[in-house]
Design an enzyme around this catalytic site. Structure first.
Site, PDB file in Angstrom:
ATOM      1  N   ALA A 143     -13.173  -0.822  11.410  1.00 41.72           N
ATOM      2  CA  ALA A 143     -12.669  -2.350  11.608  1.00 41.72           C
ATOM      3  C   ALA A 143     -12.146  -2.310  13.182  1.00 41.72           C
ATOM      4  CB  ALA A 143     -11.613  -2.546  10.676  1.00 41.72           C
ATOM      5  N   TYR A 144     -11.645  -1.545  13.644  1.00 42.28           N
ATOM      6  CA  TYR A 144     -11.038  -1.447  14.937  1.00 42.28           C
ATOM      7  C   TYR A 144     -12.461  -1.674  15.907  1.00 42.28           C
ATOM      8  CZ  TYR A 144      -9.197  -0.187  19.451  1.00 42.28           C
ATOM      9  OH  TYR A 144      -8.811  -0.039  20.821  1.00 42.28           O
ATOM     10  N   CYS A 145     -13.167  -0.690  15.853  1.00 42.14           N
ATOM     11  CA  CYS A 145     -14.583  -0.445  16.563  1.00 42.14           C
ATOM     12  C   CYS A 145     -15.276  -1.803  16.488  1.00 42.14           C
ATOM     13  CB  CYS A 145     -15.228   0.758  16.201  1.00 42.14           C
ATOM     14  SG  CYS A 145     -14.265   2.345  16.520  1.00 42.14           S
TER      15      CYS A 145
END
Length: 242
Positions: A143-145
């Site tokens: 999700a972050y990437c």
């Protein structure tokens, strides 16, 4: 007359260091923060609170920004970093996990930039803090990437859209500043995967921001400030976040 800058996520860590730096350079700083601001009071500092994971709160912030004088610079620094494993396992929990990252990294910068459409001074510039993860994904932080990749792509689109009015550039930080709870073993393991084998500190990002805000010839660029970690060929996806 002092220049004016908006910094999101200015309440602590890198954002706080950036805000203090520009205050020392006699800028008027508008600092956004989420829950807590560690910035000391300053005559040239204005603080605005908003939870950028909540679109309604971001829209409230945009309304406040539209009453501000024009800006010479904006640094989109606010971030959300939660491992996928901590985001829950049900579809509803995963949806909330993804939405929070996308709202902070893509929706909020887009809405804030849109609301500033008529609030730029001549020669203005914008710096967007992405991550080396935008081009070097890690399965444990999908999700972050992915949201940082979206942020980077959006920023380069803004370099096109705002050409002639606002220069837009991206910084991809690596692990340049450790947190107090990172033990020596973790620190040495990370540094062993960088070409510059020592902690660079937030000052490295400050210098990059200064360069990108000052150099009139640079726009639509992506600058890695990661101690060479991206090309070190020793990247390990199994790092603990503890």
């Amino acid at each position: 007359m002092s220049k004016r800058i908006l910094i999101t996520g200015a309440g602590r860590r890198l954002g706080k260091v950036l805000a203090l730096h520009f205050l020392q350079q006699d800028w008027q700083v508008v600092g956004h923060y989420n829950t807590v601001s560690e910035l000391p009071d300053h005559d040239s500092l204005s603080l605005l609170q908003a939870n950028l994971a909540d679109t309604a709160d971001t829209l409230r912030l945009c309304q406040q920004l539209q009453h501000q004088p024009a800006f010479d610079a904006v640094i989109h620094n606010a971030s959300c970093f939660v491992p996928d494993a901590a985001g829950g396992h049900t579809p509803a929990e995963q949806a909330a996990h993804l939405t929070a990252h996308l709202n902070v990294h893509v929706v909020a910068p887009a809405l804030i930039t849109q609301c500033l459409e008529h609030h730029w001074n001549a020669g203005a510039a914008m710096v967007v803090l992405a991550d080396i993860y935008a081009d070097l994904p890690n399965q444990r932080f999908s999700a972050y990437c992915s949201s940082k990749a979206g942020l980077q792509n959006w920023a380069l689109s803004m370099a096109q859209r705002l050409a002639g009015r606002v220069r837009v550039n991206v910084i991809q930080p690596g692990p340049i500043q450790f947190l107090p709870d990172h033990d020596d073993a973790y620190r040495q393991r990370v540094l062993s995967q960088s070409l510059v084998p020592h902690e660079l500190g937030y000052g490295a990002i400050v210098k990059a921001c200064d360069y990108l805000l000052d150099n009139e010839a640079v726009t639509g660029s992506v600058m890695r400030v990661d101690g060479g970690r991206f090309v070190a060929n020793r990247y390990d996806q199994t790092f603990s976040t503890d």
